[in-house]
Design a protein around this motif. Structure first.
Motif, PDB file in Angstrom:
ATOM      1  N   LYS A 103      24.414  40.709  12.023  1.00 24.78           N
ATOM      2  CA  LYS A 103      24.326  40.710  10.559  1.00 24.78           C
ATOM      3  C   LYS A 103      23.588  41.955  10.065  1.00 24.78           C
ATOM      4  O   LYS A 103      23.943  42.527   9.026  1.00 24.78           O
ATOM      5  CB  LYS A 103      23.626  39.447  10.078  1.00 24.78           C
ATOM      6  N   VAL A 104      22.583  42.364  10.807  1.00 28.84           N
ATOM      7  CA  VAL A 104      21.851  43.587  10.466  1.00 28.84           C
ATOM      8  C   VAL A 104      22.755  44.800  10.660  1.00 28.84           C
ATOM      9  O   VAL A 104      22.823  45.701   9.812  1.00 28.84           O
ATOM     10  CB  VAL A 104      20.583  43.726  11.337  1.00 28.84           C
ATOM     11  N   SER A 105      23.477  44.812  11.772  1.00 26.70           N
ATOM     12  CA  SER A 105      24.406  45.900  12.035  1.00 26.70           C
ATOM     13  C   SER A 105      25.469  46.000  10.946  1.00 26.70           C
ATOM     14  O   SER A 105      25.781  47.089  10.458  1.00 26.70           O
ATOM     15  CB  SER A 105      25.069  45.697  13.398  1.00 26.70           C
ATOM     16  N   ARG A 106      26.020  44.853  10.555  1.00 22.71           N
ATOM     17  CA  ARG A 106      27.069  44.852   9.540  1.00 22.71           C
ATOM     18  C   ARG A 106      26.572  45.431   8.222  1.00 22.71           C
ATOM     19  O   ARG A 106      27.285  46.177   7.534  1.00 22.71           O
ATOM     20  CB  ARG A 106      27.597  43.429   9.343  1.00 22.71           C
ATOM     21  N   LYS A 107      25.340  45.110   7.861  1.00 21.40           N
ATOM     22  CA  LYS A 107      24.758  45.655   6.629  1.00 21.40           C
ATOM     23  C   LYS A 107      24.696  47.185   6.697  1.00 21.40           C
ATOM     24  O   LYS A 107      25.029  47.881   5.736  1.00 21.40           O
ATOM     25  CB  LYS A 107      23.354  45.082   6.411  1.00 21.40           C
ATOM     26  N   LEU A 108      24.281  47.699   7.845  1.00 23.01           N
ATOM     27  CA  LEU A 108      24.194  49.145   8.031  1.00 23.01           C
ATOM     28  C   LEU A 108      25.581  49.779   7.994  1.00 23.01           C
ATOM     29  O   LEU A 108      25.804  50.790   7.312  1.00 23.01           O
ATOM     30  CB  LEU A 108      23.488  49.455   9.352  1.00 23.01           C
ATOM     31  N   VAL A 109      26.513  49.194   8.730  1.00 22.97           N
ATOM     32  CA  VAL A 109      27.873  49.731   8.786  1.00 22.97           C
ATOM     33  C   VAL A 109      28.509  49.745   7.403  1.00 22.97           C
ATOM     34  O   VAL A 109      29.117  50.737   6.987  1.00 22.97           O
ATOM     35  CB  VAL A 109      28.738  48.914   9.769  1.00 22.97           C
ATOM     36  N   ASP A 110      28.350  48.658   6.664  1.00 24.59           N
ATOM     37  CA  ASP A 110      28.961  48.557   5.338  1.00 24.59           C
ATOM     38  C   ASP A 110      28.357  49.551   4.349  1.00 24.59           C
ATOM     39  O   ASP A 110      28.960  49.821   3.297  1.00 24.59           O
ATOM     40  CB  ASP A 110      28.810  47.133   4.793  1.00 24.59           C
ATOM     41  N   SER A 111      27.174  50.076   4.685  1.00 28.39           N
ATOM     42  CA  SER A 111      26.537  51.075   3.826  1.00 28.39           C
ATOM     43  C   SER A 111      26.799  52.494   4.311  1.00 28.39           C
ATOM     44  O   SER A 111      26.187  53.443   3.818  1.00 28.39           O
ATOM     45  CB  SER A 111      25.034  50.817   3.764  1.00 28.39           C
ATOM     46  N   GLY A 112      27.694  52.637   5.292  1.00 27.52           N
ATOM     47  CA  GLY A 112      28.092  53.961   5.741  1.00 27.52           C
ATOM     48  C   GLY A 112      27.292  54.531   6.890  1.00 27.52           C
ATOM     49  O   GLY A 112      27.459  55.709   7.230  1.00 27.52           O
ATOM     50  N   VAL A 113      26.405  53.739   7.485  1.00 31.92           N
ATOM     51  CA  VAL A 113      25.622  54.205   8.627  1.00 31.92           C
ATOM     52  C   VAL A 113      26.444  54.030   9.900  1.00 31.92           C
ATOM     53  O   VAL A 113      27.045  52.978  10.118  1.00 31.92           O
ATOM     54  CB  VAL A 113      24.292  53.440   8.752  1.00 31.92           C
TER      55      VAL A 113
END
Length: 340
Positions: free
Chosen positions: A70-80
């Motif tokens: 869930k933490v990874s998804r937040k980062l990915v969805d923000s372009g990281v």
């Protein structure tokens, strides 16, 4: 001068399923009071707000961190761009579900030799076998596979065989880094590679990069400035930039599982902790006067030993702070330098 973190390494948990001989963090048991999911999501937002571009999620073993995806998804969805490093030992259907949910496309596997060597270092007779099974599934599922190898005297002679194996397994990137005498490795000094072998490592990296089949990258504790320097780092072979010193606290930030902030997660000593995210924001810690002084306030007069007076001092700055600190006892002298 303003500094902005562009890369981060986040140790999300210290819990692990192995007890590797070279482990710098002595991973195994979960730390008391590790960051909760809500706290992790808040840290992720702070990293996003500060313009982070790349992050590597590590452990311990990342899959033991509940809801890490869930933490990874937040980062990915923000372009990281998110990468993970795993020992790949316990990856099954549930872990592959987490990978899918995480948005991660690149998986880095720690492999430290051919079967006998790797299993000896991992202190697990089945580790290598599991890795090969996981690599096949990752390939079948379309993941971008990279490998991280910690170089020791045990695996130095395995490099060519490993290269051929990785070609067969469609590995895209292979990073080689030196073992450092910290954590478990401080009890196994026989593992440490002889400094005289480092030029052979840089030559190996250069020659394999010429083939253009796998991108080999030297970690920032390998080198510096022998005649292979232009061919062993960065986005090679597209660019041939020279090493310009440790970027901990300048472009790179490290966060551990209880919220401590350091310039790099390889700096396993409390003296490198700059603050804690349960007390202050990342922005406050990162921009505090005097923070990360070992790099931000560096000048060549701080160099010691054979690094002192070197004509590459401004470009190299004494190399990797972590390796220097734990081998020479001084942050500003690299006994593994290939130049002098």
């Amino acid at each position: 001068m303003k500094y902005y973190p562009r890369q981060a390494v986040w140790e999300m948990t210290l819990k692990c399923n192995m007890n590797c001989m070279h482990c710098g963090s002595r991973a195994g048991k979960q730390r008391d009071n590790e960051l909760t999911l809500d706290e992790c999501l808040a840290v992720a937002q702070q990293l996003i707000d500060m313009g982070l571009e790349y992050i590597t999620l590590i452990g311990g073993e990342i899959f033991f961190k509940k809801d890490w995806e869930k933490v990874s998804r937040k980062l990915v969805d923000s372009g990281v761009h998110v990468n993970i490093i795993t020992n790949a030992y316990n990856l099954g259907d549930e872990q592959f579900r987490q990978l899918k949910d995480s948005g991660v496309k690149q998986v880095a596997i720690s492999i430290d030799g051919m079967e006998n060597t790797h299993n000896t270092i991992r202190r697990n007779p089945h580790s290598f076998e599991h890795i090969l099974k996981v690599m096949k599934r990752l390939n079948d599922d379309g993941y971008y596979i990279s490998v991280v190898t910690t170089l020791t005297d045990l695996n130095f002679d395995d490099l060519e065989k490993m290269y051929q194996l990785f070609l067969d397994k469609s590995v895209r990137i292979w990073q080689l880094q030196l073992a450092s005498p910290m954590g478990n490795a401080s009890e196994h000094l026989e593992l440490l590679i002889d400094p005289g072998k480092v030029p052979s490592v840089t030559k190996f990296i250069r020659e394999k990069n010429k083939e253009g089949k796998i991108l080999l990258v030297a970690g920032d504790n390998v080198g510096y400035y022998d005649n292979n320097e232009h061919y062993i780092r960065g986005d090679l072979p597209k660019t041939c930039t020279e090493f310009n010193g440790c970027q901990a606290g300048k472009l790179v930030v490290g966060v551990d599982s209880v919220g401590n902030v350091k310039g790099c997660e390889s700096l396993y000593s409390d003296e490198f902790i700059e603050g804690n995210l349960r007390k202050d924001s990342l922005y406050e810690i990162w921009n505090r006067d005097g923070a990360f002084a070992y790099n931000r306030n560096f000048n060549t007069s701080m160099l010691n030993g054979k690094c002192k007076g070197c004509d590459r001092a401004k470009q190299c700055a004494g190399g990797c702070r972590q390796l220097s600190n734990f081998t020479s006892g001084n942050k500003f002298e690299s006994i593994y330098c290939s130049y002098r």
